[in-house]
Design an enzyme around this catalytic site. Structure first.
Site, short mmCIF file in Angstrom:
data_model
loop_
_atom_site.label_atom_id
_atom_site.label_comp_id
_atom_site.label_asym_id
_atom_site.label_seq_id
_atom_site.Cartn_x
_atom_site.Cartn_y
_atom_site.Cartn_z
N CYS A 216 0.83 -1.20 0.00
CA CYS A 216 0.00 0.00 0.00
C CYS A 216 0.87 1.25 0.00
O CYS A 216 1.98 1.26 0.46
CB CYS A 216 -0.89 0.00 1.23
N ARG B 137 3.80 1.28 -6.71
CA ARG B 137 3.68 0.18 -5.75
C ARG B 137 2.51 -0.74 -6.10
O ARG B 137 2.38 -1.82 -5.55
CB ARG B 137 3.50 0.73 -4.32
N TRP C 239 -3.39 -2.18 -1.65
CA TRP C 239 -3.21 -3.45 -2.37
C TRP C 239 -3.87 -4.49 -1.47
O TRP C 239 -3.36 -4.76 -0.38
CB TRP C 239 -1.73 -3.74 -2.58
N ASN D 160 -0.99 0.13 6.25
CA ASN D 160 -0.25 -0.70 5.29
C ASN D 160 0.28 -1.89 6.08
O ASN D 160 0.92 -1.71 7.10
CB ASN D 160 0.92 0.11 4.70
N GLY D 161 -0.03 -3.10 5.64
CA GLY D 161 0.50 -4.29 6.32
C GLY D 161 -0.60 -5.28 6.63
O GLY D 161 -1.67 -5.27 6.02
N GLU E 118 13.20 -22.27 -15.02
CA GLU E 118 12.81 -20.88 -14.75
C GLU E 118 13.92 -19.93 -15.19
O GLU E 118 13.66 -18.87 -15.77
CB GLU E 118 12.49 -20.70 -13.26
N LYS F 278 13.36 -16.85 -17.87
CA LYS F 278 13.72 -15.46 -17.60
C LYS F 278 14.57 -14.89 -18.72
O LYS F 278 14.38 -13.77 -19.18
CB LYS F 278 14.48 -15.38 -16.27
N GLU G 252 12.44 -14.47 -21.97
CA GLU G 252 11.43 -13.39 -21.99
C GLU G 252 12.05 -12.02 -21.78
O GLU G 252 11.45 -11.02 -22.15
CB GLU G 252 10.33 -13.66 -20.97
N HIS H 65 21.18 -38.19 -22.83
CA HIS H 65 20.08 -38.72 -23.66
C HIS H 65 19.77 -37.80 -24.82
O HIS H 65 18.68 -37.87 -25.39
CB HIS H 65 18.85 -38.94 -22.77
N LYS I 184 1.34 -8.97 -18.71
CA LYS I 184 1.53 -9.40 -17.31
C LYS I 184 0.53 -10.50 -16.96
O LYS I 184 0.86 -11.41 -16.23
CB LYS I 184 1.34 -8.21 -16.36
C1 AGP Z 1 6.59 -15.16 -15.82
O1 AGP Z 1 7.84 -14.47 -15.88
C2 AGP Z 1 5.74 -14.93 -17.04
N1 AGP Z 1 5.41 -13.55 -17.13
C3 AGP Z 1 4.59 -15.90 -17.19
O2 AGP Z 1 5.16 -17.17 -17.41
C4 AGP Z 1 3.61 -16.02 -16.00
O3 AGP Z 1 4.26 -16.66 -14.93
C5 AGP Z 1 2.42 -16.89 -16.45
O4 AGP Z 1 1.77 -16.21 -17.50
C6 AGP Z 1 1.43 -17.20 -15.32
O5 AGP Z 1 0.86 -16.00 -14.86
P1 AGP Z 1 -0.01 -16.06 -13.51
O6 AGP Z 1 0.94 -16.47 -12.42
O7 AGP Z 1 -0.56 -14.69 -13.32
O8 AGP Z 1 -1.08 -17.10 -13.71
#
Ligand code: AGP
Length: 617
Positions: free
Chosen positions: A2, A27, A75, A102-103, A486, A490, A493, A509, A612
């Protein structure tokens, strides 16, 4: 988390508050509000949604000029993002006191019960409103606002920054902080409060950081700081070295950099109220599933996408190991369109930061139609996924603005491990003493994450130095394997280069054919401390790829004296429980990818082609 602004001084308070909240928008929030005292009366305006909604509300219900007030962007943690749950909250039957927070107030339920028993009526579902009524009640008894405020803040457990104004005291803003941020802005004939300096940096660069368990008594001409014990506190002034534009990201060069740095707090806040000092785990949100339901679970299917699916892959190791329930992790969009075996004894665990990912929503709807119960692990209060699940464990990572997920991931893994320990305890699948030891080890994670974050320079330097790389491979075993996946995601993307993560045992393999002279390979190396450690096998894998020309960057546990002889670079992380190492080893990979992307001049917050939250299938 928040955003908080407080002001006393000659300027138009509404302008100062709205301007400060605008600077705090980075934020992330889902509602906003202000309370001011003007012409002797408390005036409050608040609205769900963005600041533009609040400004519209003020325009349609103008507030006479004021010189004292508090403002908040929320938030949501307790209670959905609605007008009623927006802050400020009014306290007392006279509604002369206004509060922003906030918290998380951990003991709000028992405090609320105390108030309800006295007939207090609540206008919201929030933990914050409880504090407002408590302070109003104490003020009505004591007649002294500072005494009342101090009495109440001493009763609150958890994390809070609280600001209060009262119509009877139109020249003072009171504030308190415990485990949440609060700074004072010192002006000339005016003073400010903020959750960070962005709230007031356009007015003054003179600031004081408020310490733990301290109370601020803020007036236009004076600032007094006392402890929760009432004793005066000495404080040190500092000068803010930001310009106002940097303030839009809280002083960070990018949201991604900020959110990587937020990770200790994200883990701590996700653990808060769920692990006691003995290591005992409790998850109140699981009350929707009875002990009988839990004992009858014969299979867990984790559904998620992208980074969230890797959180599931990591959590699976713990859930299965401790609860002895078979766990499989499925990509939501694959699960939905194959003919999976789902029964009333299947528990679906849906992991989603946004709670709006359509692939995951479709998967959980399908599973529910087949009779399964759904447990969500979600970072967004009141999201669609949470509303459609039987129970939701909220991660408290705070809003994640950068498209590439970082702090939400470590919070999701933390929540997954909590779930595994909880299920194991309810089913008696692992001795409680062992589970509590693991619980205590979880409590050490925030500090260990901080240690990793303080040591990211090497990972960043290596990333920046590899800006021309055409491909990077990632290897890991056990929980190191999803960490490798992961790390590759990263890099894909953020830096738009080919990257592939795979199980180190899979090398021979096929993938080892990819290795040629100079091929960068990042290897997540397990601890060599554990008796059943896979360390020797991973060292063998490193030797195999080096023999074929690979350049190895190892992520290994501090004290590993072997890995260095087979690696060009080693980035060390602190010792921790074997499975928890995933939370530590993933962080250098985040920093590596971010630095490489920055070296290529790319936008690390909004990568091309990505959103996002993927709200379409
Ligand atoms: C993560 O870096 C990506 N932006 C993407 O893989 C994301 O994790 C995925 O779209 C799932 O999103 P969500 O956690 O909001 O469901």
């Amino acid at each position: 988390m928040c955003g908080i602004v407080g002001y006393v001084g000659p300027k138009s308070t509404v302008d100062v508050l709205i301007g400060g909240l605008r600077r705090l928008e980075y934020r992330g929030y889902d509602s906003a509000g202000v309370s001011v005292i003007s012409e002797g009366h408390l005036q409050t305006r608040k609205k769900a949604g963005k600041l533009v909604n609040l400004i519209g509300e003020i325009d349609s219900h103008p507030i006479p000029v004021s010189h004292i007030g508090i403002g908040h962007t929320r938030w949501a943690t307790h209670g959905a993002p609605t007008d009623g749950n927006a802050h400020p909250h009014l306290g007392g039957t006279r509604e002369k006191l206004s509060l922003i927070h906030n918290g998380i107030i951990e003991n709000f339920s028992e405090l609320k019960a105390e108030l309800l028993a006295e007939g207090t009526r609540f206008a919201s579902d929030t933990d914050s409103e409880v504090a407002a009524h408590l302070i109003a009640r104490e003020y009505d008894k004591a007649g002294d606002l500072v005494v009342a405020f101090r009495t109440v803040v001493n009763r609150l457990h958890g994390a809070f920054t609280i600001l209060v104004v009262h119509e009877d005291q139109p020249d003072v803003v009171l504030a308190a902080r415990r485990n949440a941020p609060l700074v004072i802005g010192l002006g000339d004939g005016e003073n400010f409060l903020g959750s960070d300096v962005a709230a007031f940096v356009e007015h003054t660069k003179r600031a004081i950081s408020v310490g733990q368990d301290e109370i601020v008594i803020l007036r236009a001409e004076s600032v007094e700081i006392i402890g929760f014990d009432g004793k005066p506190v000495t404080s040190e002034e500092f000068t803010v070295d930001w310009d106002a534009t940097a303030a839009s990201k809280g002083g960070w060069p990018s949201f991604m950099a900020k959110e990587i740095a937020d990770q200790p707090q994200a883990v701590a806040d996700t653990l808060m109220g769920r692990v006691d000092s003995e290591g005992r785990v409790s998850i109140p949100e699981m009350d929707g599933l009875s002990a009988e339901d839990i004992k009858n679970i014969d299979r867990i299917i984790i559904v998620a996408c992208g980074t969230a699916s890797y959180a599931g892959d990591i959590a699976k190791y713990g859930i299965e190991k401790w609860s002895r329930i078979p766990v499989q992790v499925e990509l939501s969009h694959e699960f939905r369109y194959r003919d999976p075996i789902v029964t009333k004894n299947t528990l679906i665990v849906a992991i989603s930061q946004s709670g709006e990912t359509m692939d995951t929503l479709m998967a959980t709807r399908y599973a529910r139609d087949l009779g399964a119960k759904v447990l969500a692990i979600c970072n967004t209060q009141g999201a669609t996924l949470a509303r459609e699940s039987d129970a939701t464990i909220y991660t408290h990572a705070g809003p994640e603005v950068a498209v590439a997920s970082t702090k939400a991931l470590v919070a999701q893994i933390t929540a997954g491990f909590l779930l595994g320990l909880y299920l194991a305890e309810v089913r008696g699948a692992t001795p409680s003493s062992e589970l509590q030891k693991l619980g205590r080890e979880l409590l050490r994670l925030p500090a260990q994450v901080s240690e990793v974050i303080e040591g990211l320079d090497e990972a960043k330097a290596l990333g920046a130095a590899m800006a021309s790389a055409k491909s990077v491979l990632f290897l890991g075993r056990n929980v190191g394997f999803p960490v490798a996946m992961e790390g590759a995601l990263k890099l894909k993307e953020l830096a738009y280069i080919h990257a592939e993560g795979f199980a180190a045992g899979e090398l021979k393999h096929g993938p080892i054919a990819l290795i040629e002279e100079g091929q960068p390979v990042i290897v997540i190396v397990p601890s060599l401390r554990d008796e059943d450690s896979l360390h020797p096998k991973v060292i063998s894998n490193i030797q195999e790829i080096r023999a074929r020309g690979a350049k190895v960057i190892a992520i290994a546990e501090v004290g590993d004296t072997e890995v260095g002889q087979w690696s060009e670079h080693v980035i060390f992380v602190p010792e921790t429980e074997q499975l928890f190492a995933a939370i530590l080893t993933v962080i250098p990979l985040q920093a590596f990818a971010m630095a490489l992307a920055e070296a290529k001049g790319l936008d690390v917050d909004q990568p091309r082609n990505l959103a996002k939250s993927v709200t379409v299938e």
